[in-house]
Design an enzyme around this catalytic site. Structure first.
Site, PDB file in Angstrom:
ATOM      1  N   ASP B 109      14.892  42.205 -19.320  1.00  0.00           N
ATOM      2  CA  ASP B 109      14.927  43.033 -18.113  1.00  0.00           C
ATOM      3  C   ASP B 109      15.459  42.177 -16.956  1.00  0.00           C
ATOM      4  OD1 ASP B 109      14.746  45.051 -16.341  1.00  0.00           O
ATOM      5  OD2 ASP B 109      12.572  45.315 -16.501  1.00  0.00           O
ATOM      6  N   HIS B 217       5.964  48.672 -15.635  1.00  0.00           N
ATOM      7  CA  HIS B 217       6.579  49.048 -14.353  1.00  0.00           C
ATOM      8  C   HIS B 217       5.748  50.110 -13.629  1.00  0.00           C
ATOM      9  CE1 HIS B 217      10.547  47.539 -16.225  1.00  0.00           C
ATOM     10  NE2 HIS B 217       9.876  46.576 -15.648  1.00  0.00           N
ATOM     11  N   HIS B 249       7.752  48.087  -8.682  1.00  0.00           N
ATOM     12  CA  HIS B 249       8.013  47.066  -9.714  1.00  0.00           C
ATOM     13  C   HIS B 249       8.884  47.676 -10.807  1.00  0.00           C
ATOM     14  CE1 HIS B 249       6.359  44.551 -13.303  1.00  0.00           C
ATOM     15  NE2 HIS B 249       7.464  44.037 -12.841  1.00  0.00           N
ATOM     16  N   MET B 395      -3.107  47.541 -12.473  1.00  0.00           N
ATOM     17  CA  MET B 395      -3.356  48.715 -11.634  1.00  0.00           C
ATOM     18  C   MET B 395      -4.806  48.882 -11.182  1.00  0.00           C
ATOM     19  SD  MET B 395      -2.848  51.660 -14.487  1.00  0.00           S
ATOM     20  CE  MET B 395      -3.690  51.585 -16.054  1.00  0.00           C
ATOM     21  N   HIS B 418       4.470  35.160 -10.788  1.00  0.00           N
ATOM     22  CA  HIS B 418       5.035  36.502 -10.555  1.00  0.00           C
ATOM     23  C   HIS B 418       4.055  37.624 -10.838  1.00  0.00           C
ATOM     24  CE1 HIS B 418       5.204  37.352 -14.792  1.00  0.00           C
ATOM     25  NE2 HIS B 418       5.977  38.388 -14.645  1.00  0.00           N
ATOM     26  N   GLY B 419       2.901  37.326 -11.409  1.00  0.00           N
ATOM     27  CA  GLY B 419       1.972  38.422 -11.711  1.00  0.00           C
ATOM     28  C   GLY B 419       0.772  37.913 -12.479  1.00  0.00           C
ATOM     29  N   GLY B 421      -0.024  38.536 -16.127  1.00  0.00           N
ATOM     30  CA  GLY B 421       0.185  38.080 -17.500  1.00  0.00           C
ATOM     31  C   GLY B 421      -0.813  38.722 -18.441  1.00  0.00           C
ATOM     32  N   LYS B 494       2.842  55.487 -12.994  1.00  0.00           N
ATOM     33  CA  LYS B 494       3.220  54.647 -14.134  1.00  0.00           C
ATOM     34  C   LYS B 494       4.194  55.418 -15.015  1.00  0.00           C
ATOM     35  CE  LYS B 494       1.389  51.345 -15.626  1.00  0.00           C
ATOM     36  NZ  LYS B 494       1.683  49.901 -15.507  1.00  0.00           N
TER      37      LYS B 494
END
Lengths: 138, 495
Positions: B109, B217, B249, B395, B418-419, B421, B494
């Site tokens: 991506d 995403h 995202h 979320m 970045h987030g 995981g 979502k």
């Protein structure tokens, strides 16, 4: 009935282990397994078919190219495929016909989007029948 | 004498391999594996290491150290988890002059990333209309498996999008010129060449422009929950607790996936041509300055610019949704863009390594650029505080906004996490949460979730992810990013 494929769970993604009496059948079952992740195959009718011819430098790349070709067809053509006839298969090329139908939102539930087939943990085994293993990026 | 076993068994524990530098830095010595050109360096707390070791993510950090031209360290951010070729959270800088570029260091991506919008609304303004707002967003922003966009672009327009990026959307009236300077690279990296992108990729890209996609995403309406640095938050236009913000995202959809697929195959052949020794096929690469390497960079730039256009369009429809639900103009709502960052990308950047200036190809795969204050590539309005680093969580928990630091510039080529995981497979999450109505559970906590496939929500439940707060705290302690604020979700769309 002999097991055609099983689902391989992996932390971030998901894969398939497919079996066959020969490599052609294992390839066919791998693609069937992949589409079973995308939708409920029982809801898919065999209405259309697609003919696919591929070449690749070796058998592993050919398996990856085959599944990637089907991901591409699903994405662009919105076609769900459920039965696969592998007509020819060598180490570097294959010919196949795949049967299925276009997505109909009223009948088909789409479960999972697959980005691509990867080489990670890719396995191809030929003893006592054939077995292939692939992991998808989702 | 028995034959020498060629397969090297992985050590049972990280304890016999990793060298502790400090509480948040763990080195994989070059001697760990013959072929490593530089050591590995993992940013993590000790508590995270068992998991990282078990899922072989550290092994992937060591594998990346094989890439020709790699300098400094093969790096892993605190959200490191297993990926393809590179671990997610992997960062590597390779010399442009004699190093390689690897699509595995970017991911399928291409330019998956995050955009943050702010509003001047507060929770009490939004709560009464939250359900209506989430429904409106769900209608306006196509999401889910197989979703197609509202834009009908031609192949010629797609070529323009590849070259122009965000600006294409703004020129079409999808967004505001003010969005451009607060987008990484102004929403466009140079060098994109549509001729280097396959027909197949274009066919996948055309219908999917302006779609959120599926998997992890999302589009989230959230509110500020904590502010750690009032001054920096103010510069970002965020002044109060409960101020409402929006996180988007998504990435380059099937377009980027196909480009990566095409080039992994192509560079697999290049590996043989240039005789590059690699421990993993998924690390396929080519010299940055070879024809194959340049072609990949040109195609990747096209996908990166497509992704920025995608987030630009989605941001526009997000604004339209707010305007419709609240009956106010964009200016009245204060719906401005705070920032947009890529977290799957390779970029040509200047870095100083061991006192020497290098032109590097910096691969960030599941890692966010985190440039410090005063860096020329940081937008003028953020020059004094550093580049905003957007770190979304799952979320059910929270997300963070941080800024980049000098330490990041020195140690990680200006990169941070970045987030969250994943810690659980999709299958395990589904099994463990069988019969649990995730949407209902979240609704009881005041979080409204709308998804194309409600049954797959369990796969994205909090339980499947690491707690993003732990990840952000490691980055903070290690000094590679500094927390500015935390937001919590109110409504989520979502795929």
């Amino acid at each position: 009935m002999k097991k055609e494929f099983e689902i391989l769970n992996h932390t971030a993604d998901i894969g398939i282990i497919a079996y066959g009496s020969d490599m052609k059948e294992a390839f066919a079952n791998a693609s069937k397994g992949m589409f079973s992740l995308i939708t409920e195959l029982d809801d898919v009718e065999e209405i259309e078919h697609r003919d696919i011819e591929l070449t690749a430098p070796d058998l592993e790349s050919l398996l990856v190219a085959w599944l990637n070709e089907l991901i591409y067809l699903f994405d662009v053509d919105n076609i769900l495929l459920k039965r696969f006839e592998i007509k020819q298969l060598s180490e570097t090329q294959m010919k196949a016909r795949a049967y299925g139908e276009k997505v109909d939102a009223s009948r088909h539930k789409l479960k999972l989007g697959i980005k691509a087939t990867t080489y990670h943990m890719l396995k191809i085994e030929k003893n006592n029948g054939s077995k292939v293993q692939v992991i998808f990026d989702i | 004498m028995p034959p020498v076993k060629r397969v090297r068994k992985m050590a049972a524990s990280w304890r016999s391999v990793l060298k502790k530098i400090d509480d948040y830095r763990w080195e994989i010595p070059k001697s760990y594996k013959a072929g490593m050109r530089v050591p590995g360096l993992i940013f993590a707390s000790e508590a995270m290491l068992d998991n990282i070791w078990e899922e072989k993510a550290a092994e992937q950090v060591a594998n990346v150290a094989f890439l020709p031209g790699i300098v400094n360290h093969s790096l892993a951010m605190p959200d490191i988890h297993w990926g393809y070729g590179f671990a997610i959270g992997g960062v590597a800088g390779t010399r442009v002059q004699d190093g390689v570029v690897s699509p595995g260091g970017v991911g399928f991506d291409i330019n998956c990333g995050v955009r943050l919008l702010r509003t001047n609304l507060t929770e009490s303004d939004v709560r009464p209309k939250l359900e209506q707002l989430v429904n409106q967003l769900f209608i306006n922003v196509p999401s889910g498996v197989g979703s197609t966009g509202r834009l009908k672009v031609s192949e010629k327009e797609l070529d323009e999008i590849m070259v122009k990026g965000s600006r294409w959307a703004v020129e079409k009236g999808l967004g505001d010129p003010d969005d451009i300077p607060v987008t990484e690279a102004s929403g466009c990296i140079t060098g994109a060449d549509p001729d280097k992108v396959s027909k197949k990729a274009k066919q996948r890209g055309i219908p999917q422009l302006g779609t959120l996609g599926s998997g992890n995403h999302f589009l989230e309406v959230g509110m500020v929950d904590e502010i750690y640095d009032r001054n920096a938050a103010r510069v970002m236009g965020i002044t109060e607790i409960k101020q409402v913000v929006v996180l988007i995202h998504t990435g380059s959809r099937g377009f980027g996936h196909q480009i990566c697929t095409d080039y992994v195959a192509m560079l697999g052949r290049a590996v043989k041509k240039y005789v590059i020794e690699l421990p993993d096929r998924q690390l396929a690469c080519a010299p940055v300055l070879s024809q194959e390497g340049e072609d990949y960079m040109a195609a990747m730039a096209g996908a990166a610019n497509y992704a920025w256009t995608n987030r630009q369009c989605i941001a526009h429809w997000t604004r339209e949704s707010f305007m419709k639900v609240f009956g106010k103009s964009r200016r009245e709502l204060g719906l401005e863009q705070v920032y947009d960052v890529a977290h799957n990308i390779a970029k040509i950047e200047q870095h100083t390594v061991e006192g020497r200036q290098h032109t590097l190809c910096v691969h960030r795969k599941g890692a966010t650029r985190a440039f410090p204050a005063n860096h020329p590539e940081v937008p003028a309005i953020y020059r004094e505080i550093g580049q905003p680093v957007l770190i979304p969580g799952d979320m059910g928990r929270c997300s963070y906004v941080a800024v980049g630091t000098e330490t990041a510039m020195k140690e990680t080529f200006g990169s941070a996490c970045h987030g969250a995981g994943r810690v659980q497979s999709r299958g395990a999450a589904k099994r463990n949460l069988r019969g649990v109505d995730i949407a209902k559970q979240l609704a009881e906590r005041g979080i409204i979730v709308k998804a194309g496939s409600m049954s797959s929500l369990a796969e994205e439940a909090s339980e499947a992810y690491k707690d993003v707060s732990d990840v952000v705290d490691v980055a903070q302690q290690a000094g590679i990013s500094l927390k500015i604020l935390k937001s919590v979700p109110m409504g989520v769309v979502k795929g």
